[in-house]
Design a protein around this motif. Sequence first.
Motif, PDB file in Angstrom:
ATOM      1  N   THR A   1      22.022   3.061   8.645  1.00 38.73           N
ATOM      2  CA  THR A   1      21.639   4.463   8.498  1.00 38.73           C
ATOM      3  C   THR A   1      22.170   4.959   7.164  1.00 38.73           C
TER       4      THR A   1
ATOM      5  N   GLY B   1      17.393  15.461  13.318  1.00 38.43           N
ATOM      6  CA  GLY B   1      18.024  14.162  13.074  1.00 38.43           C
ATOM      7  C   GLY B   1      18.006  13.293  14.316  1.00 38.43           C
ATOM      8  N   SER B   2      18.312  13.902  15.460  1.00 37.26           N
ATOM      9  CA  SER B   2      18.376  13.116  16.698  1.00 37.26           C
ATOM     10  C   SER B   2      16.985  12.607  17.083  1.00 37.26           C
TER      11      SER B   2
ATOM     12  N   ARG C   1      16.248   9.602  14.942  1.00 33.88           N
ATOM     13  CA  ARG C   1      17.023   8.449  15.428  1.00 33.88           C
ATOM     14  C   ARG C   1      16.408   7.899  16.705  1.00 33.88           C
TER      15      ARG C   1
ATOM     16  N   HIS D   1      17.001   8.639   4.573  1.00 30.95           N
ATOM     17  CA  HIS D   1      16.974  10.086   4.417  1.00 30.95           C
ATOM     18  C   HIS D   1      17.322  10.450   2.975  1.00 30.95           C
TER      19      HIS D   1
ATOM     20  N   TYR E   1      22.943  17.756  10.554  1.00 31.08           N
ATOM     21  CA  TYR E   1      21.883  16.741  10.485  1.00 31.08           C
ATOM     22  C   TYR E   1      22.482  15.335  10.641  1.00 31.08           C
TER      23      TYR E   1
ATOM     24  N   ILE F   1      21.568  12.208  13.161  1.00 33.36           N
ATOM     25  CA  ILE F   1      21.098  10.848  12.851  1.00 33.36           C
ATOM     26  C   ILE F   1      22.116   9.778  13.227  1.00 33.36           C
ATOM     27  N   ASP F   2      23.373  10.197  13.382  1.00 33.87           N
ATOM     28  CA  ASP F   2      24.397   9.215  13.775  1.00 33.87           C
ATOM     29  C   ASP F   2      25.479   9.899  14.617  1.00 33.87           C
TER      30      ASP F   2
END
Length: 295
Positions: free
Chosen positions: A110, A258-259, A262, A270, A287, A291-292
């Motif tokens: 990521t 973001g989620s 993912r 990104h 964000y 994503i993480d």
Amino acid sequence: MVILFSHPDCVKYSQPGHPERPYRIEATVSYLKAQKQWNDRLDWQESRNAKDEDLRLAHSDTHIQSVIEGGQGGVGFDADTPAYPNIDTHARRSVGSAIQAMECALQGKTAMSLIRPPGHHATPNRAMGFCYFNSIAIATLKAQSQPNIQKVAVLDFDVHHGNGTQDILIGKPDVMFYSLHQSPCYPGTGLKDEKNCHNFPLPPQTDPEDYRKTFTQALSEIQEWKPDLLAVSAGFDAFKEDPLSDQALEMSDFEWFGSQIRESGIPAFHVLEGGYSDRLPEVIESYLEGIDPKD
Ligand SMILES: [Zn+2]
């Protein structure tokens, strides 16, 4: 773990009163580095300059030369897009940074490019809207030359239409472009779908629930197309406090964006585009949480 590509030199150009200001990166980097909960979740790496051959994937030689001349003290490109000293080097570094993030995604990592200038308004032949070279379009086209990568989708949730990305990617094989943006708003394009470019114009003060529904629609169309890679133009200027738009999104909406990316399961990278409020560091943090997420 998120790999963040940035470079200390990207804050070395500015013009008084210009919203695309060094603070955007300076404050975000220092904010994130000061957060204990991110200490072992972020891997900071230095951005490298893109090569001429990379720039030529999206831009004419005439345009590349005009940005180089701009960087040597030439005239500006438009009122928003000055000819800063060495702007060609800064813009080249933004492109390189996006390519590095793309290469990470291909390795299952990521990654986000956290650098300025942004790129999504830069067309094949023109610098405009704070953008000189189109980092996301170049990284997208370069990805297609990598082994096992054919279909690449671009998702642009910056509040402004990614007109430059559309101009570069329109009609390109195995590429789809999706943009959510405010209309009416700068640059005034993106009112309808054209070929492989899918546009979702949203009125000012769109209800965040409706924004999310539109995001879901775009992302599900992308998933149905089954791309090998997703390039994300991550602009944070639809945030409710942003001075350059008239939208109502909360920080939690960007975490949700973001989620969703993912959870789509598509390998993604990104690239920072816009985002001009004083709270940009916290919006980006939200964000990144999406994503993480923390285990
Ligand atoms: Zn924008």
